[in-house]
Scaffold this active site. Structure first.
Site, PDB file in Angstrom:
ATOM      1  N   GLY A 185      10.397  13.902  -7.469  1.00 22.40           N
ATOM      2  CA  GLY A 185       9.066  14.312  -7.921  1.00 22.40           C
ATOM      3  C   GLY A 185       8.486  13.313  -8.213  1.00 22.40           C
ATOM      4  O   GLY A 185       7.816  12.457  -6.700  1.00 22.40           O
ATOM      5  N   LEU A 186       7.144  12.401  -8.799  1.00 18.82           N
ATOM      6  CA  LEU A 186       6.577  12.334  -8.924  1.00 18.82           C
ATOM      7  C   LEU A 186       6.625  10.442  -9.483  1.00 18.82           C
ATOM      8  O   LEU A 186       7.024  10.337 -10.693  1.00 18.82           O
ATOM      9  CB  LEU A 186       5.571  12.213 -10.446  1.00 18.82           C
ATOM     10  N   HIS A 187       7.402   9.918  -8.934  1.00 18.63           N
ATOM     11  CA  HIS A 187       7.919   8.556  -8.738  1.00 18.63           C
ATOM     12  C   HIS A 187       7.242   8.241  -8.206  1.00 18.63           C
ATOM     13  O   HIS A 187       6.032   8.116  -8.482  1.00 18.63           O
ATOM     14  CB  HIS A 187       9.097   7.883  -8.099  1.00 18.63           C
ATOM     15  N   MET A 188       6.639   5.907  -8.499  1.00 17.36           N
ATOM     16  CA  MET A 188       6.495   5.626  -8.473  1.00 17.36           C
ATOM     17  C   MET A 188       4.940   5.546  -7.471  1.00 17.36           C
ATOM     18  O   MET A 188       3.968   5.267  -7.248  1.00 17.36           O
ATOM     19  CB  MET A 188       6.665   4.173  -7.731  1.00 17.36           C
ATOM     20  N   ALA A 246       2.806   8.774  -7.563  1.00 18.20           N
ATOM     21  CA  ALA A 246       2.374   9.142  -8.409  1.00 18.20           C
ATOM     22  C   ALA A 246       0.511   7.725  -9.054  1.00 18.20           C
ATOM     23  O   ALA A 246       0.235   7.790  -9.749  1.00 18.20           O
ATOM     24  CB  ALA A 246       2.937   8.695  -9.875  1.00 18.20           C
TER      25      ALA A 246
END
Length: 87
Positions: free
Chosen positions: A13-16, A19
């Site tokens: 997903g849109l982790h660190m 993102a």
């Protein structure tokens, strides 16, 4: 205003990291860039807001750009998202 829908393909997903790639890229534009996810509006220029939204793999988001360079902002963000945001 221009917008486009995406399905997040990144396994985590849109982790660190992804993102951060997205936030850093869209900060260069004057236009407002917003992610719409599960009826929430998220400032795409804020790394913490993106991470806080907990956008997982397979989630559908809509990217909305509004301002003087909206077309360029959406085109650049589209390229990044579709290429996996560096992952």
């Amino acid at each position: 205003m221009v917008s486009k829908k995406f399905v997040i393909e990144n396994e985590q997903g849109l982790h660190m990291r992804p993102a951060g790639v997205l936030a850093k890229a869209v900060t260069k534009f004057e236009s407002d860039v917003t992610i719409i996810y599960e009826d929430k509006k998220i400032n795409a220029k804020s790394l913490l807001n993106i991470i806080g939204a907990c956008i997982k793999c397979g989630s559908e988001i809509e990217l909305v750009c509004e301002g003087p360079d909206e077309e360029a902002a959406l085109a650049h963000a589209t390229e990044l998202i579709e290429s996996g945001l560096g992952e």
